[in-house]
Design an enzyme around this catalytic site. Structure first.
Site, PDB file in Angstrom:
ATOM      1  N   ARG A   1       0.519  -6.503  15.424  1.00  0.00           N
ATOM      2  CA  ARG A   1       0.893  -5.129  15.082  1.00  0.00           C
ATOM      3  C   ARG A   1      -0.276  -4.173  15.360  1.00  0.00           C
ATOM      4  NH1 ARG A   1       3.321  -6.042   9.147  1.00  0.00           N
ATOM      5  NH2 ARG A   1       1.576  -7.491   9.110  1.00  0.00           N
TER       6      ARG A   1
ATOM      7  N   THR B   1       0.862  -1.183   0.000  1.00  0.00           N
ATOM      8  CA  THR B   1       0.000   0.000   0.000  1.00  0.00           C
ATOM      9  C   THR B   1       0.897   1.231   0.000  1.00  0.00           C
ATOM     10  OG1 THR B   1      -1.619  -1.215   1.277  1.00  0.00           O
ATOM     11  CG2 THR B   1      -1.836   1.184   1.270  1.00  0.00           C
TER      12      THR B   1
ATOM     13  N   CYS C   1      -2.240  -1.739   9.277  1.00  0.00           N
ATOM     14  CA  CYS C   1      -2.522  -0.829   8.162  1.00  0.00           C
ATOM     15  C   CYS C   1      -3.485   0.330   8.408  1.00  0.00           C
ATOM     16  CB  CYS C   1      -2.991  -1.637   6.963  1.00  0.00           C
ATOM     17  SG  CYS C   1      -1.700  -2.749   6.383  1.00  0.00           S
TER      18      CYS C   1
ATOM     19  N   GLU D   1      -3.493  -4.746  -2.527  1.00  0.00           N
ATOM     20  CA  GLU D   1      -4.072  -5.965  -1.953  1.00  0.00           C
ATOM     21  C   GLU D   1      -5.151  -5.582  -0.936  1.00  0.00           C
ATOM     22  OE1 GLU D   1      -3.689  -9.289  -2.760  1.00  0.00           O
ATOM     23  OE2 GLU D   1      -5.435  -9.091  -1.497  1.00  0.00           O
TER      24      GLU D   1
ATOM     25  N   LEU E   1      -6.032   3.394  -0.213  1.00  0.00           N
ATOM     26  CA  LEU E   1      -6.027   4.187   1.027  1.00  0.00           C
ATOM     27  C   LEU E   1      -7.453   4.524   1.448  1.00  0.00           C
ATOM     28  CD1 LEU E   1      -3.184   6.879   0.675  1.00  0.00           C
ATOM     29  CD2 LEU E   1      -3.122   4.684   1.833  1.00  0.00           C
TER      30      LEU E   1
HETATM   31  P1  NAD Z   1       5.363  -7.610   6.496  1.00  0.00           P
HETATM   32  O1  NAD Z   1       6.139  -6.739   7.375  1.00  0.00           O
HETATM   33  O2  NAD Z   1       4.647  -8.799   7.063  1.00  0.00           O
HETATM   34  O3  NAD Z   1       6.296  -8.171   5.311  1.00  0.00           O
HETATM   35  C1  NAD Z   1       7.165  -7.374   4.580  1.00  0.00           C
HETATM   36  C2  NAD Z   1       8.459  -8.161   4.326  1.00  0.00           C
HETATM   37  O4  NAD Z   1       9.251  -7.437   3.385  1.00  0.00           O
HETATM   38  C3  NAD Z   1       9.327  -8.370   5.557  1.00  0.00           C
HETATM   39  O5  NAD Z   1       9.498  -9.766   5.800  1.00  0.00           O
HETATM   40  C4  NAD Z   1      10.674  -7.685   5.199  1.00  0.00           C
HETATM   41  O6  NAD Z   1      11.807  -8.384   5.674  1.00  0.00           O
HETATM   42  C5  NAD Z   1      10.619  -7.704   3.685  1.00  0.00           C
HETATM   43  N1  NAD Z   1      11.466  -6.697   3.036  1.00  0.00           N
HETATM   44  C6  NAD Z   1      11.498  -5.357   3.248  1.00  0.00           C
HETATM   45  N2  NAD Z   1      12.365  -4.762   2.406  1.00  0.00           N
HETATM   46  C7  NAD Z   1      12.913  -5.743   1.646  1.00  0.00           C
HETATM   47  C8  NAD Z   1      13.876  -5.758   0.595  1.00  0.00           C
HETATM   48  N3  NAD Z   1      14.442  -4.637   0.145  1.00  0.00           N
HETATM   49  N4  NAD Z   1      14.211  -6.943   0.054  1.00  0.00           N
HETATM   50  C9  NAD Z   1      13.641  -8.094   0.499  1.00  0.00           C
HETATM   51  N5  NAD Z   1      12.723  -8.137   1.471  1.00  0.00           N
HETATM   52  C10 NAD Z   1      12.349  -6.978   2.047  1.00  0.00           C
HETATM   53  O7  NAD Z   1       4.325  -6.670   5.742  1.00  0.00           O
HETATM   54  P2  NAD Z   1       2.868  -7.063   5.181  1.00  0.00           P
HETATM   55  O8  NAD Z   1       1.877  -7.083   6.287  1.00  0.00           O
HETATM   56  O9  NAD Z   1       2.993  -8.238   4.290  1.00  0.00           O
HETATM   57  O10 NAD Z   1       2.535  -5.762   4.314  1.00  0.00           O
HETATM   58  C11 NAD Z   1       3.210  -5.515   3.100  1.00  0.00           C
HETATM   59  C12 NAD Z   1       2.472  -4.396   2.374  1.00  0.00           C
HETATM   60  O11 NAD Z   1       1.136  -4.825   2.062  1.00  0.00           O
HETATM   61  C13 NAD Z   1       2.321  -3.114   3.173  1.00  0.00           C
HETATM   62  O12 NAD Z   1       2.434  -2.026   2.285  1.00  0.00           O
HETATM   63  C14 NAD Z   1       0.903  -3.182   3.703  1.00  0.00           C
HETATM   64  O13 NAD Z   1       0.356  -1.893   3.893  1.00  0.00           O
HETATM   65  C15 NAD Z   1       0.178  -3.891   2.583  1.00  0.00           C
HETATM   66  N6  NAD Z   1      -1.000  -4.658   2.986  1.00  0.00           N
HETATM   67  C16 NAD Z   1      -0.958  -5.422   4.120  1.00  0.00           C
HETATM   68  C17 NAD Z   1      -2.074  -6.200   4.459  1.00  0.00           C
HETATM   69  C18 NAD Z   1      -2.072  -7.057   5.691  1.00  0.00           C
HETATM   70  O14 NAD Z   1      -3.124  -7.585   6.014  1.00  0.00           O
HETATM   71  N7  NAD Z   1      -0.969  -7.228   6.386  1.00  0.00           N
HETATM   72  C19 NAD Z   1      -3.196  -6.213   3.627  1.00  0.00           C
HETATM   73  C20 NAD Z   1      -3.183  -5.432   2.469  1.00  0.00           C
HETATM   74  C21 NAD Z   1      -2.077  -4.663   2.154  1.00  0.00           C
HETATM   75  C1  UGA Z   2      -7.868  -4.501   6.832  1.00  0.00           C
HETATM   76  C2  UGA Z   2      -8.896  -4.465   5.705  1.00  0.00           C
HETATM   77  O1  UGA Z   2     -10.083  -5.127   6.152  1.00  0.00           O
HETATM   78  C3  UGA Z   2      -8.359  -5.140   4.462  1.00  0.00           C
HETATM   79  O2  UGA Z   2      -9.297  -5.001   3.396  1.00  0.00           O
HETATM   80  C4  UGA Z   2      -7.031  -4.461   4.060  1.00  0.00           C
HETATM   81  O3  UGA Z   2      -6.491  -5.119   2.932  1.00  0.00           O
HETATM   82  C5  UGA Z   2      -6.064  -4.561   5.221  1.00  0.00           C
HETATM   83  O4  UGA Z   2      -6.649  -3.925   6.386  1.00  0.00           O
HETATM   84  C6  UGA Z   2      -4.781  -3.842   4.962  1.00  0.00           C
HETATM   85  O5  UGA Z   2      -4.685  -3.009   4.088  1.00  0.00           O
HETATM   86  O6  UGA Z   2      -3.887  -4.165   5.735  1.00  0.00           O
HETATM   87  P1  UGA Z   2      -7.086  -6.314   8.617  1.00  0.00           P
HETATM   88  O7  UGA Z   2      -6.449  -5.145   9.279  1.00  0.00           O
HETATM   89  O8  UGA Z   2      -6.272  -7.518   8.373  1.00  0.00           O
HETATM   90  O9  UGA Z   2      -7.665  -5.871   7.183  1.00  0.00           O
HETATM   91  O10 UGA Z   2      -8.356  -6.787   9.450  1.00  0.00           O
HETATM   92  P2  UGA Z   2      -9.840  -6.191   9.653  1.00  0.00           P
HETATM   93  O11 UGA Z   2     -10.783  -7.307   9.616  1.00  0.00           O
HETATM   94  O12 UGA Z   2     -10.123  -5.057   8.752  1.00  0.00           O
HETATM   95  O13 UGA Z   2      -9.771  -5.672  11.151  1.00  0.00           O
HETATM   96  C7  UGA Z   2      -9.009  -4.545  11.505  1.00  0.00           C
HETATM   97  C8  UGA Z   2      -9.295  -4.179  12.951  1.00  0.00           C
HETATM   98  O14 UGA Z   2     -10.618  -3.669  13.089  1.00  0.00           O
HETATM   99  C9  UGA Z   2      -9.193  -5.365  13.919  1.00  0.00           C
HETATM  100  O15 UGA Z   2      -8.586  -4.928  15.104  1.00  0.00           O
HETATM  101  C10 UGA Z   2     -10.632  -5.756  14.153  1.00  0.00           C
HETATM  102  O16 UGA Z   2     -10.868  -6.395  15.381  1.00  0.00           O
HETATM  103  C11 UGA Z   2     -11.315  -4.383  14.101  1.00  0.00           C
HETATM  104  N1  UGA Z   2     -12.752  -4.442  13.739  1.00  0.00           N
HETATM  105  C12 UGA Z   2     -13.125  -4.918  12.529  1.00  0.00           C
HETATM  106  C13 UGA Z   2     -13.687  -3.968  14.647  1.00  0.00           C
HETATM  107  O17 UGA Z   2     -13.353  -3.501  15.748  1.00  0.00           O
HETATM  108  N2  UGA Z   2     -15.011  -4.002  14.273  1.00  0.00           N
HETATM  109  C14 UGA Z   2     -15.424  -4.478  13.073  1.00  0.00           C
HETATM  110  O18 UGA Z   2     -16.664  -4.469  12.828  1.00  0.00           O
HETATM  111  C15 UGA Z   2     -14.457  -4.953  12.180  1.00  0.00           C
END
Ligand code: NAD
Ligand code: UGA
Length: 475
Positions: free
Chosen positions: A353, A135, A283, A172, A228
């Site tokens: 996190r 993101t 996020c 994503e 976003l």
């Molecule tokens: P994460 O911290 O779990 O994973 C990121 C990984 O990237 C780490 O293991 C790190 O070591 C690696 N990394 C960083 N720089 C690197 C480099 N130069 N070369 C190789 N590896 C490298 O993060 P995440 O939760 O997977 O999120 C990744 C992105 O996706 C973020 O931008 C986040 O906002 C977005 N996103 C996350 C979620 C979610 O649910 N976690 C959902 C949608 C979007």
């Molecule tokens: C959220 C979005 O739902 C995803 O679509 C997005 O891709 C992701 O962030 C991201 O960009 O990282 P996530 O954070 O994994 O996903 O989980 P959610 O189900 O959205 O919950 C987020 C937080 O809100 C949790 O702490 C959950 O307990 C809380 N929540 C959720 C509430 O308090 N009430 C609700 O009704 C729903």
């Protein structure tokens, strides 16, 4: 016709890179997916023989790993080699909030993205499609493009060479805990870009299992911004219902009934109306802060202030829960034992996190109490890491000992406690054995349910005093 993309590399083996590439590998057996990460321990864990030891707990993920790993799905720390061999590279690295310097506390720290772009510029060969899956702030693709353009003139031996790149945005939308289902049945796939043939190639991957009507294409910046805004809208609903939870507690309305009545309006919808201890996860907060930063950058102060309130309410909800707990326990929790049920930011994940549990536990510890913490999936090391904080050690300067323990079960966590606080909605907290629990606790047996999961009549039957979010006192 042979499928034109043969090798995909995903940089970042985290909560997004791991699950999303596992699903792609499962659905596209003719393509090789190499997921790379600079964190060798994480890669080792992804390759562990026992799939229960992979670094991420996500329902359904281990089945996919068993099916695809070492067939067309590989986890490796050989980043340069896998970049060089790839036709398409997903950037899926972390994009946290900047901690220092310009924009600290709000803007996204792009250092990991920049380092990926430099590695890609250096090691890629021929034409490579670079896909932003992380993101990112609006217009990051422009920054990536300029790095690729400047750096791509030389090969690794410093000889002049010719490389080309096209950049796509493919944010994503998976949520943790339901990631595999979300990836298998997405509401939509969003692809932003200028180069029609690259868009078609990425679309071709998703068309293996996603209906074409669900695949939207747009320009890169609209795609980056849509991600976003989607997160901001989801978080805004949670802050809205959490603000109403306080009003319900004051007026004796029932938050569950209010949320149901409101959500049954098809224009509003039933999802994301569960009140709780505030949203966590890596996020929502960082993406809204980033949105606030972007709005301020463009001089849109009112818009920035509007979205910042979503975060303010989230913090306020956590602080008010702590105050309620302290007040109910006769205004002091010093030296009292309290059980914490749930430490992950939501159920079905081991991710902590920005978990509300961290902030709430730290505040309780600062009041001088002892915590017994139980979570079915979060490790002791993770909890210790999240709570380790100088101020807590300072408060306990006489013995320098930490005042929390990590328990292995609900039963173990409640022994000798005055109160139980439910902070995560794990299914095992829905049917607590209150007969057994009250025998192990110290009166007056408080339970604070911040997730609306407790069977109240059962708790009251065994003499517990119940406080429930959006209802208040129920004893
Ligand atoms: P994460 O911290 O779990 O994973 C990121 C990984 O990237 C780490 O293991 C790190 O070591 C690696 N990394 C960083 N720089 C690197 C480099 N130069 N070369 C190789 N590896 C490298 O993060 P995440 O939760 O997977 O999120 C990744 C992105 O996706 C973020 O931008 C986040 O906002 C977005 N996103 C996350 C979620 C979610 O649910 N976690 C959902 C949608 C979007
Ligand atoms: C959220 C979005 O739902 C995803 O679509 C997005 O891709 C992701 O962030 C991201 O960009 O990282 P996530 O954070 O994994 O996903 O989980 P959610 O189900 O959205 O919950 C987020 C937080 O809100 C949790 O702490 C959950 O307990 C809380 N929540 C959720 C509430 O308090 N009430 C609700 O009704 C729903």
């Amino acid at each position: 016709m042979a499928f034109p993309i043969k090798k995909v590399c995903c940089i970042g083996a985290g909560y997004v890179g791991g699950p999303s590439m596992s699903v792609m590998a499962y659905k596209c057996p003719e393509i090789v997916f190499n997921v790379v990460d600079k964190n060798k321990n994480r890669i080792e864990a992804w390759n562990s023989e026992d799939v229960n030891n992979i670094p991420i707990y996500e329902p359904g993920l281990s089945d996919l790993i068993i099916k695809c790993r070492d067939k067309n799905l590989f986890f490796s720390d050989e980043i340069d080699k896998n970049i060089a061999e790839a036709d398409m590279i997903f950037i899926s690295v972390n994009t946290p909030t900047k901690l220092t310097g310009l924009g600290a506390g709000k803007a996204i720290d792009l250092k990991w993205i920049e380092s990926c772009a430099r590695q890609i510029a250096k090691y890629a060969n021929g034409h490579t499609i670079v896909v932003e899956k992380s993101t990112l702030p609006v217009k990051t693709a422009q920054a990536i493009k300029s790095i690729l353009d400047i750096e791509n003139k030389k090969d690794i031996n410093d000889n002049y060479c010719y490389k080309t790149f096209s950049i796509l945005s493919n944010p994503e939308f998976l949520a943790e805990g339901t990631a595999i289902d979300d990836l298998l049945c997405p509401d939509r796939i969003l692809i932003g870009g200028e180069d029609a043939s690259s868009i078609e190639l990425l679309k071709g991957i998703y068309l293996k299992w996603v209906d074409s009507k669900k695949i939207l294409t747009t320009d890169i910046w609209s795609s980056e911004l849509s991600k976003l805004i989607a997160n901001a809208f989801l978080a805004q609903r949670i802050s809205s219902i959490n603000s109403v939870s306080a009003l319900c507690e004051s007026t004796e309305a029932n938050i569950i009934d209010v949320a149901k009545a409101v959500g049954m309006d098809s224009r509003i919808g039933e999802y994301f109306l569960s009140s709780g201890p505030g949203f966590g996860g890596s996020c929502f907060k960082k993406d809204i802060l980033n949105l606030v930063y972007i709005c301020n950058h463009y001089g849109l102060k009112e818009v920035a202030n509007y979205w910042e309130k979503v975060i303010d309410i989230n913090n306020w909800q956590q602080n008010r829960i702590v105050s309620i707990i302290v007040n109910k326990l006769y205004g002091t929790i010093s030296d009292k034992k309290i059980a914490i049920l749930g430490f992950a930011f939501k159920a079905n994940t081991n991710d902590t996190r920005e978990s509300p549990a961290i902030n709430i536990c730290k505040k309780l510890l600062e009041e001088g109490c002892n915590l017994n913490i139980y979570d079915p999936k979060v490790s002791l090391e993770q909890i210790d890491n999240d709570l380790h904080n100088e101020s807590i050690f300072y408060l306990n300067k006489f013995n320098k000992e930490k005042t929390w323990q990590v328990s292995k079960s609900i039963v173990e966590s409640v022994i000798g406690t005055d109160a139980i606080i439910i902070l995560t909605d794990w299914s095992e907290f829905y049917n607590l054995d209150f007969k057994d629990i009250t025998e192990r606790m110290r009166s007056p047996y408080w339970i604070f349910d911040t997730r609306n999961v407790v069977n109240i009549s059962e708790a009251i039957k065994y003499g517990m005093k119940v406080w429930k979010i959006g209802n208040g006192n129920l004893d």
